[in-house]
Design an enzyme around this catalytic site. Structure first.
Site, PDB file in Angstrom:
ATOM      1  N   SER A 138      -8.410  -6.954   6.450  1.00  0.00           N
ATOM      2  CA  SER A 138      -7.382  -7.821   7.026  1.00  0.00           C
ATOM      3  C   SER A 138      -7.830  -9.258   6.829  1.00  0.00           C
ATOM      4  O   SER A 138      -9.039  -9.519   6.697  1.00  0.00           O
ATOM      5  CB  SER A 138      -7.251  -7.532   8.524  1.00  0.00           C
ATOM      6  OG  SER A 138      -6.416  -8.491   9.151  1.00  0.00           O
ATOM      7  N   TYR A 151     -10.349  -6.033  17.148  1.00  0.00           N
ATOM      8  CA  TYR A 151      -9.812  -6.044  15.779  1.00  0.00           C
ATOM      9  C   TYR A 151     -10.591  -7.065  14.936  1.00  0.00           C
ATOM     10  O   TYR A 151     -11.018  -6.758  13.821  1.00  0.00           O
ATOM     11  CB  TYR A 151      -8.325  -6.410  15.825  1.00  0.00           C
ATOM     12  CG  TYR A 151      -7.576  -6.157  14.529  1.00  0.00           C
ATOM     13  CD1 TYR A 151      -7.230  -4.874  14.146  1.00  0.00           C
ATOM     14  CD2 TYR A 151      -7.191  -7.214  13.703  1.00  0.00           C
ATOM     15  CE1 TYR A 151      -6.523  -4.641  12.960  1.00  0.00           C
ATOM     16  CE2 TYR A 151      -6.495  -6.993  12.521  1.00  0.00           C
ATOM     17  CZ  TYR A 151      -6.155  -5.699  12.160  1.00  0.00           C
ATOM     18  OH  TYR A 151      -5.464  -5.467  10.983  1.00  0.00           O
ATOM     19  N   LYS A 155     -12.877  -5.815  11.864  1.00  0.00           N
ATOM     20  CA  LYS A 155     -12.395  -6.152  10.514  1.00  0.00           C
ATOM     21  C   LYS A 155     -13.434  -7.020   9.787  1.00  0.00           C
ATOM     22  O   LYS A 155     -13.582  -6.908   8.567  1.00  0.00           O
ATOM     23  CB  LYS A 155     -11.022  -6.819  10.570  1.00  0.00           C
ATOM     24  CG  LYS A 155      -9.899  -5.863  10.977  1.00  0.00           C
ATOM     25  CD  LYS A 155      -9.674  -4.736   9.961  1.00  0.00           C
ATOM     26  CE  LYS A 155      -8.471  -3.875  10.280  1.00  0.00           C
ATOM     27  NZ  LYS A 155      -8.217  -2.812   9.279  1.00  0.00           N
TER      28      LYS A 155
HETATM   29  N1  LIG Z   1       0.513  -5.062   9.690  1.00  0.00           N
HETATM   30  C1  LIG Z   1      -0.270  -6.106   9.527  1.00  0.00           C
HETATM   31  O1  LIG Z   1       0.143  -7.255   9.814  1.00  0.00           O
HETATM   32  C2  LIG Z   1      -1.644  -5.938   8.935  1.00  0.00           C
HETATM   33  C3  LIG Z   1      -2.313  -7.089   8.501  1.00  0.00           C
HETATM   34  C4  LIG Z   1      -3.596  -6.954   7.968  1.00  0.00           C
HETATM   35  C5  LIG Z   1      -4.176  -5.714   7.843  1.00  0.00           C
HETATM   36  N2  LIG Z   1      -3.511  -4.608   8.271  1.00  0.00           N
HETATM   37  C6  LIG Z   1      -4.188  -3.326   8.109  1.00  0.00           C
HETATM   38  O2  LIG Z   1      -3.424  -2.499   7.254  1.00  0.00           O
HETATM   39  C7  LIG Z   1      -3.748  -1.134   7.513  1.00  0.00           C
HETATM   40  C8  LIG Z   1      -2.457  -0.340   7.640  1.00  0.00           C
HETATM   41  O3  LIG Z   1      -1.781  -0.800   8.804  1.00  0.00           O
HETATM   42  P1  LIG Z   1      -0.186  -0.952   8.881  1.00  0.00           P
HETATM   43  O4  LIG Z   1       0.116  -2.387   9.045  1.00  0.00           O
HETATM   44  O5  LIG Z   1       0.455  -0.190   7.792  1.00  0.00           O
HETATM   45  O6  LIG Z   1       0.044  -0.323  10.319  1.00  0.00           O
HETATM   46  P2  LIG Z   1       0.650   1.069  10.773  1.00  0.00           P
HETATM   47  O7  LIG Z   1       0.329   1.149  12.205  1.00  0.00           O
HETATM   48  O8  LIG Z   1       2.044   1.179  10.293  1.00  0.00           O
HETATM   49  O9  LIG Z   1      -0.221   2.125   9.931  1.00  0.00           O
HETATM   50  C9  LIG Z   1      -1.503   2.503  10.297  1.00  0.00           C
HETATM   51  C10 LIG Z   1      -1.588   3.995  10.023  1.00  0.00           C
HETATM   52  O10 LIG Z   1      -2.927   4.415  10.277  1.00  0.00           O
HETATM   53  C11 LIG Z   1      -2.831   5.672  10.908  1.00  0.00           C
HETATM   54  N3  LIG Z   1      -4.065   5.959  11.629  1.00  0.00           N
HETATM   55  C12 LIG Z   1      -4.557   5.359  12.732  1.00  0.00           C
HETATM   56  N4  LIG Z   1      -5.720   5.943  13.099  1.00  0.00           N
HETATM   57  C13 LIG Z   1      -5.947   6.924  12.194  1.00  0.00           C
HETATM   58  C14 LIG Z   1      -6.975   7.880  12.046  1.00  0.00           C
HETATM   59  N5  LIG Z   1      -8.000   7.947  12.910  1.00  0.00           N
HETATM   60  N6  LIG Z   1      -6.901   8.750  11.014  1.00  0.00           N
HETATM   61  C15 LIG Z   1      -5.865   8.713  10.143  1.00  0.00           C
HETATM   62  N7  LIG Z   1      -4.867   7.827  10.239  1.00  0.00           N
HETATM   63  C16 LIG Z   1      -4.901   6.945  11.262  1.00  0.00           C
HETATM   64  C17 LIG Z   1      -1.631   5.576  11.839  1.00  0.00           C
HETATM   65  O11 LIG Z   1      -1.167   6.842  12.237  1.00  0.00           O
HETATM   66  C18 LIG Z   1      -0.653   4.800  10.951  1.00  0.00           C
HETATM   67  O12 LIG Z   1       0.154   5.670  10.176  1.00  0.00           O
HETATM   68  C19 LIG Z   1      -4.616  -1.140   8.779  1.00  0.00           C
HETATM   69  O13 LIG Z   1      -5.969  -1.000   8.412  1.00  0.00           O
HETATM   70  C20 LIG Z   1      -4.347  -2.516   9.372  1.00  0.00           C
HETATM   71  O14 LIG Z   1      -5.412  -2.950  10.171  1.00  0.00           O
HETATM   72  C21 LIG Z   1      -2.244  -4.686   8.802  1.00  0.00           C
END
Ligand SMILES: NC(=O)c1ccc[n+]([C@@H]2O[C@H](COP(=O)([O-])OP(=O)(O)OC[C@H]3O[C@@H](n4cnc5c(N)ncnc54)[C@H](O)[C@@H]3O)[C@@H](O)[C@H]2O)c1
Length: 269
Positions: A138, A151, A155
């Site tokens: 992130s 977080y 991260k």
């Molecule tokens: N959305 C944002 O603004 C953003 C920004 C930077 C980074 N991220 C990162 O991107 C990645 C994906 O997040 P997203 O935004 O698609 O959110 P999201 O919540 O839509 O997806 C996260 C997914 O991870 C799954 N998950 C959580 N714990 C788990 C586990 N123990 N085993 C298997 N699956 C698990 C959840 O069920 C979900 O489907 C994450 O690592 C998040 O930190 C997101």
């Protein structure tokens, strides 16, 4: 890395960025895309929407035994794993007073899951002479996520681990990328914006909120160039440079933004 004919595993593939990566990798001609997430039904539904190359499996990415089984089963079915995307992640939306259970969950999913993935997948990749790990970290891992202490800390650890893996294994044919988006329109951010959470508002005020598909586009471009740091929001490079050159000035700017958002109050419902 070019995605054509590649065998790919994506954790956290039941929605958001993981599902967008799956769609995009399939469109690029991947041979197999294995989606692993906690919820079996949601993961299977995403796999079905992606198409016949995709397969959905229920896996807790923070459970080492399940990750080992996922890797072994994928290698048995398809003969190899070319790209492992450790993408599952959790936000907490809380500060230093977060209960230990929240700190532990963030540590297990955002960091230890990446360790488990690397431990399970590297032996096969090293034996075959190559492979690529892409860790979804992130912008919080190179900057800071105001309003979410677990977080931010985890991260940063995820970026540190990815860098360690990149330096340690590059000369043995292993490529490592850290995908570091800022705001992305997925439930993780959308839920925070809907409730007016400060952390989500700071993210939205710091740059455009991208679609998951835009993040997948940036990931494919970064993989093609075998880049370590993949920044779907290019402005994050400028913020990181400013933070490195003038940490106090950088923090002052961020505090000013937070004061401005607090004074404005939450947006009307
Ligand atoms: N959305 C944002 O603004 C953003 C920004 C930077 C980074 N991220 C990162 O991107 C990645 C994906 O997040 P997203 O935004 O698609 O959110 P999201 O919540 O839509 O997806 C996260 C997914 O991870 C799954 N998950 C959580 N714990 C788990 C586990 N123990 N085993 C298997 N699956 C698990 C959840 O069920 C979900 O489907 C994450 O690592 C998040 O930190 C997101």
């Amino acid at each position: 890395m070019n995605l054509t004919d590649r065998v790919v595993v994506i954790t956290g593939g039941a929605g958001g960025i993981g599902a967008a990566l799956a769609r995009r990798f399939a469109a690029e001609g991947a041979a197999a895309v294995v989606l692993a997430d906690l919820d079996a039904r949601a993961t299977a539904a995403v796999a079905e929407a992606v198409g016949p190359v995709a397969r959905g499996v229920a896996v807790d990415a923070a459970d080492e035994g399940q990750v080992r089984d996922l890797v072994a089963d994928t290698e048995r079915r398809y003969g190899r794993i070319d790209l492992f995307c450790a993408n599952a992640g959790v936000a907490t939306g809380v500060g230093i007073d977060a209960p230990d259970a929240d700190w532990d969950r963030a540590w297990r999913v955002n960091v230890l899951a990446h360790v488990y993935a690397a431990r399970a997948v590297l032996p096969g990749m090293l034996a075959r002479g190559g492979g690529h790990l892409m860790h979804t970290c992130s912008a919080a891992g190179v900057l800071t996520a105001v309003g979410d202490a677990p977080y931010t800390a985890t991260k940063h650890a995820a970026v540190g681990l990815a860098e360690w893996l990149a330096v340690t294994y590059r000369d043995q044919g292993i490529r490592v990328s850290a995908l570091c988006p800022q705001g992305v329109d997925t439930p993780m951010l959308a839920d925070g914006l809907a409730t007016g959470h400060l952390a989500a508002r700071v993210i939205a005020a710091s740059g455009p909120v991208l679609t998951p598909d835009q993040v997948a586009d940036a990931a494919v471009a970064g993989l093609a160039e075998e880049r370590f740091l993949i920044l779907p929001h290019p402005e994050v490079a400028g913020y990181a440079l400013r933070r490195a050159q003038d940490p106090d000035g950088w923090q002052a700017g961020l505090r000013k933004l937070v004061r401005r958002l607090r004074a404005a109050g939450p947006p009307p419902a």
